[in-house]
Design a protein around this motif. Structure first.
Motif, PDB file in Angstrom:
ATOM      1  N   ALA A 148       1.147  -1.303  -0.140  1.00 21.29           N
ATOM      2  CA  ALA A 148      -0.230  -0.590   0.027  1.00 21.29           C
ATOM      3  C   ALA A 148       0.837   1.141   0.026  1.00 21.29           C
ATOM      4  CB  ALA A 148      -0.932  -0.172   1.311  1.00 21.29           C
ATOM      5  N   THR A 149       0.437   2.299  -0.484  1.00 21.55           N
ATOM      6  CA  THR A 149       0.902   3.640  -0.431  1.00 21.55           C
ATOM      7  C   THR A 149       1.492   4.403   1.230  1.00 21.55           C
ATOM      8  OG1 THR A 149      -1.254   4.720  -0.642  1.00 21.55           O
ATOM      9  CG2 THR A 149      -0.710   4.296  -2.673  1.00 21.55           C
ATOM     10  N   PRO A 150       2.280   4.769   1.193  1.00 17.60           N
ATOM     11  CA  PRO A 150       2.941   5.603   2.572  1.00 17.60           C
ATOM     12  C   PRO A 150       1.152   6.650   2.913  1.00 17.60           C
ATOM     13  CG  PRO A 150       4.215   6.271   1.219  1.00 17.60           C
ATOM     14  CD  PRO A 150       3.182   5.530   0.343  1.00 17.60           C
ATOM     15  N   GLU A 158      -9.805  11.611  -4.391  1.00 19.21           N
ATOM     16  CA  GLU A 158     -11.014  11.276  -3.157  1.00 19.21           C
ATOM     17  C   GLU A 158     -11.393   9.744  -3.500  1.00 19.21           C
ATOM     18  OE1 GLU A 158     -13.983  13.275  -2.325  1.00 19.21           O
ATOM     19  OE2 GLU A 158     -12.999  15.717  -2.834  1.00 19.21           O
ATOM     20  N   ARG A 159     -11.531   8.641  -2.615  1.00 23.20           N
ATOM     21  CA  ARG A 159     -11.438   7.947  -2.312  1.00 23.20           C
ATOM     22  C   ARG A 159     -12.863   7.041  -0.813  1.00 23.20           C
ATOM     23  NH1 ARG A 159      -8.991   2.105  -1.661  1.00 23.20           N
ATOM     24  NH2 ARG A 159      -9.580   0.777  -2.663  1.00 23.20           N
ATOM     25  N   PRO A 187      -4.041   1.265  -3.579  1.00 23.97           N
ATOM     26  CA  PRO A 187      -5.587   0.763  -3.650  1.00 23.97           C
ATOM     27  C   PRO A 187      -5.639   0.355  -4.915  1.00 23.97           C
ATOM     28  CG  PRO A 187      -4.744   3.502  -4.684  1.00 23.97           C
ATOM     29  CD  PRO A 187      -3.875   2.605  -3.687  1.00 23.97           C
ATOM     30  N   PRO A 188      -6.406  -0.795  -5.640  1.00 23.89           N
ATOM     31  CA  PRO A 188      -6.035  -1.649  -6.502  1.00 23.89           C
ATOM     32  C   PRO A 188      -6.237  -0.394  -7.968  1.00 23.89           C
ATOM     33  CG  PRO A 188      -8.526  -2.125  -5.223  1.00 23.89           C
ATOM     34  CD  PRO A 188      -7.750  -0.614  -4.840  1.00 23.89           C
ATOM     35  N   LEU A 206      -5.140   6.719 -10.938  1.00 21.76           N
ATOM     36  CA  LEU A 206      -4.671   7.305  -9.822  1.00 21.76           C
ATOM     37  C   LEU A 206      -3.163   8.212 -10.570  1.00 21.76           C
ATOM     38  CD1 LEU A 206      -5.472   6.115  -6.617  1.00 21.76           C
ATOM     39  CD2 LEU A 206      -6.873   7.149  -7.924  1.00 21.76           C
ATOM     40  N   LEU A 207      -2.354   7.286 -10.775  1.00 20.31           N
ATOM     41  CA  LEU A 207      -1.022   7.798 -11.120  1.00 20.31           C
ATOM     42  C   LEU A 207      -0.755   7.982 -12.415  1.00 20.31           C
ATOM     43  CD1 LEU A 207       1.273   4.667 -10.219  1.00 20.31           C
ATOM     44  CD2 LEU A 207       1.286   7.198  -9.328  1.00 20.31           C
TER      45      LEU A 207
END
Length: 150
Positions: free
Chosen positions: A40-42, A76-77, A138-139, A144-145
């Motif tokens: 996961a992301t930080p 946002e998620r 996130p999946p 997102l990138l």
């Protein structure tokens, strides 16, 4: 027959898409509670009264040792999950994009819990993200990138 249901607490969190000069993204590997390991992301939960941007700045420093301005949220998620402490929550997450030169990550600011469950980190290429053998959160990280770069 009816069953009582309790409302999940809303867990406000800042998540960080940290990318380096080569376009790789930093992820941490989480292992805990008999669950399959995942990456996961930080980032993490906002403190009471803390803005998403302030939490992003604080979490970036605590989890990576990087002192950077996260800029505005790019996405946002929301989702539901069970925290490492076993609490079911509804997430309200804001994602921030931080570009940094390729660098070493410092984890000496991790909490005791983070030291127990975040045992590894690495920089992932886009190809690795697309085909990695363990779950990545996130999946929709590649979307997102891409959105952040548009």
């Amino acid at each position: 027959m009816t069953t009582a249901t309790s409302a999940r607490r809303v867990r406000r969190a800042a998540r960080l898409l940290v990318t380096d000069d080569a376009g790789r993204v930093l992820l941490f590997r989480f292992t805990f509670g008999g669950r399959s390991p995942f990456w996961a992301t930080p980032g993490g939960e906002c403190d009471p009264g803390e803005s998403f941007a302030a939490a992003a700045r604080r979490e970036l420093l605590e989890e990576t040792g990087l002192a950077c301005d996260p800029g505005p949220a790019i996405a946002e998620r929301g989702n539901e999950f069970v925290t490492a402490e076993g609490e079911p929550v509804t997430a309200d997450e804001r994602y921030f994009r931080i570009r940094v030169p390729t660098c070493d990550i410092r984890t000496d600011g991790h909490t005791e819990l983070e030291r127990q469950i975040m045992l590894d980190h690495r920089w992932f290429t886009r190809a690795e993200l697309a085909g990695w053998h363990e779950t990545i959160f996130p999946p929709e990280i590649l979307t997102l990138l891409e959105r952040a770069e548009a």
